[in-house]
Write a protein that holds these residues in place. Structure first.
Motif, PDB file in Angstrom:
ATOM      1  N   LEU A 198      -2.269  12.139  -6.193  1.00 52.50           N
ATOM      2  CA  LEU A 198      -1.952  13.568  -6.131  1.00 52.50           C
ATOM      3  C   LEU A 198      -0.757  13.838  -5.226  1.00 52.50           C
ATOM      4  O   LEU A 198       0.082  14.695  -5.534  1.00 52.50           O
ATOM      5  N   LEU A 199      -0.675  13.108  -4.126  1.00 51.30           N
ATOM      6  CA  LEU A 199       0.425  13.359  -3.203  1.00 51.30           C
ATOM      7  C   LEU A 199       1.753  12.810  -3.720  1.00 51.30           C
ATOM      8  O   LEU A 199       2.814  13.237  -3.297  1.00 51.30           O
ATOM      9  N   GLN A 200       1.673  11.858  -4.650  1.00 50.11           N
ATOM     10  CA  GLN A 200       2.907  11.283  -5.195  1.00 50.11           C
ATOM     11  C   GLN A 200       3.496  12.113  -6.321  1.00 50.11           C
ATOM     12  O   GLN A 200       4.620  11.880  -6.726  1.00 50.11           O
ATOM     13  N   GLU A 201       2.747  13.063  -6.829  1.00 51.94           N
ATOM     14  CA  GLU A 201       3.179  13.859  -7.981  1.00 51.94           C
ATOM     15  C   GLU A 201       4.476  14.606  -7.658  1.00 51.94           C
ATOM     16  O   GLU A 201       4.505  15.458  -6.778  1.00 51.94           O
ATOM     17  N   GLY A 202       5.552  14.233  -8.348  1.00 49.53           N
ATOM     18  CA  GLY A 202       6.825  14.935  -8.157  1.00 49.53           C
ATOM     19  C   GLY A 202       7.510  14.656  -6.842  1.00 49.53           C
ATOM     20  O   GLY A 202       8.447  15.379  -6.473  1.00 49.53           O
ATOM     21  N   LEU A 203       7.079  13.602  -6.109  1.00 52.65           N
ATOM     22  CA  LEU A 203       7.616  13.360  -4.769  1.00 52.65           C
ATOM     23  C   LEU A 203       9.091  12.981  -4.805  1.00 52.65           C
ATOM     24  O   LEU A 203       9.912  13.577  -4.101  1.00 52.65           O
TER      25      LEU A 203
END
Lengths: 133, 134
Positions: free
Chosen positions: A108-113
Motif C-alpha cells: 500500500l505504501l509503495q502505490e504510486g511512490l
C-alpha cells in the motif's frame, strides 16, 4: 407479474440516474466513498485512490517548497515522510482497512511512490528555477 | 466403486479444462507480447528522435537550477554535458527523465492504459501450487 414489471421499471430508472451521475461531473457518491470507512474496496480501487492521493501531495509539496523556497536534500526526505504518513493515516485511520487483505503495508505504501517522487522533484525544480532565477 | 470412478472422471475433465485454459492463456500472452513489441518499438523510435532533437537544442546549457545538492549518481545525469563545477545546474537530460516518468505514468493511469497490477516482471517468481495435483 405486475409487481415484477414495476420493480423492473424502478430498477431501470435507478440505473438511468446512476448513469447520469457517472456521465456528468464526479458525483458526491464517489467522494463520499473516499471518506467512508464502511465502504468496500477492492485492490485496484484502493491502489488507484492511494496513487492519486500521493500525486496530489507531491504536486502541492513541490509547488509550495519551490515558492518559499526550501533548499536542501533534507526536504526530499521530509516529503517522503509526509506523503507516506498521509497515505498511512488515510488507509489505516480514515478507511480503517485491514492491510493484510491488500498485500500488507509495503504494497500500500509503495502505490504510486516512484511517480510521486519524480512529480515532486519536477514541480519543485521548475517552480524554484522559474520563481527565483 | 462407482463414486471412485466418478471422482477420477471429474478430476480428468478438470485437468483437461485447465490444460485448455492454460494453452489459450499462453497464446493470448504471445499475441499480447508481439503487439506490445511493435507499438513499443515505434514509441521508442519517436522518443529517441525527440531526445536527440532536444539534446542538440540544449547542449551545454543549464535549463534549470536544482534546489538541492545531487548525489554523485544523480549528478551524472543532472550535470550531463554541462561545463562548470556548480552541481546545482540542471541539464536537459535530467528534466526530460523526470518529465517522462511522472507525466507518462500519470497519463497512462488517467487514460486507463497502465498495465494491470501483478503483471510486473517479478510477479512470476513464486509459482502457485499446481491445481492439477491437489
Amino acid at each position: 407479474m405486475k409487481e415484477g414489471k414495476s420493480a423492473g421499471k424502478l430498477n431501470n430508472s435507478n440505473n438511468q440516474q446512476q448513469h447520469q451521475h457517472q456521465n456528468g461531473h464526479f458525483s458526491p457518491f464517489k467522494f463520499a466513498k473516499l471518506l467512508d470507512p464502511e465502504a468496500s474496496w477492492d485492490k485496484d480501487q484502493l491502489g488507484d485512490a492511494l496513487h492519486w492521493i500521493r500525486q496530489v501531495v507531491a504536486l502541492v509539496c513541490g509547488l509550495l517548497w519551490g515558492t518559499i523556497p526550501l533548499v536542501g536534500g533534507i526536504w526530499i526526505g521530509l516529503f517522503l515522510l509526509i506523503s507516506s504518513g498521509i497515505i498511512y493515516g488515510y488507509y489505516a485511520m480514515i478507511l480503517k482497512i485491514d492491510e493484510e487483505d491488500f498485500g500488507g503495508h509495503s504494497t500500500l505504501l509503495q502505490e504510486g511512490l516512484f511517480a510521486s517522487i519524480t512529480l515532486f522533484l519536477l514541480s519543485w525544480i521548475l517552480v524554484y528555477s522559474l520563481a527565483h532565477f | 466403486m462407482k463414486t471412485d470412478t466418478a471422482k477420477i472422471t471429474t478430476k480428468k475433465s478438470k485437468t483437461k479444462k485447465i490444460d485448455r485454459v492454460e494453452s489459450s492463456l499462453k497464446e493470448s500472452s504471445r499475441d499480447l507480447s508481439l503487439f506490445k513489441f511493435k507499438s513499443g518499438a515505434v514509441v521508442a523510435l519517436v522518443l529517441i528522435v525527440v531526445f536527440g532533437l532536444l539534446n542538440s537544442l540544449f547542449e551545454g546549457k543549464a535549463v534549470a537550477k536544482l534546489p538541492f545538492q545531487p548525489i554523485t549518481l544523480v549528478m551524472k545525469m543532472s550535470h550531463r554535458g554541462l561545463s562548470g563545477t556548480d552541481s546545482t545546474d540542471c541539464s536537459m537530460a535530467f528534466l526530460y527523465f523526470l518529465c517522462s516518468i511522472s507525466i507518462r505514468t500519470n497519463l497512462q493511469k488517467f487514460l486507463g492504459f497502465s498495465p494491470p497490477r501483478g503483471s510486473a516482471p517479478g510477479a512470476g517468481f513464486l509459482p502457485l501450487p499446481d491445481p492439477k495435483t491437489n
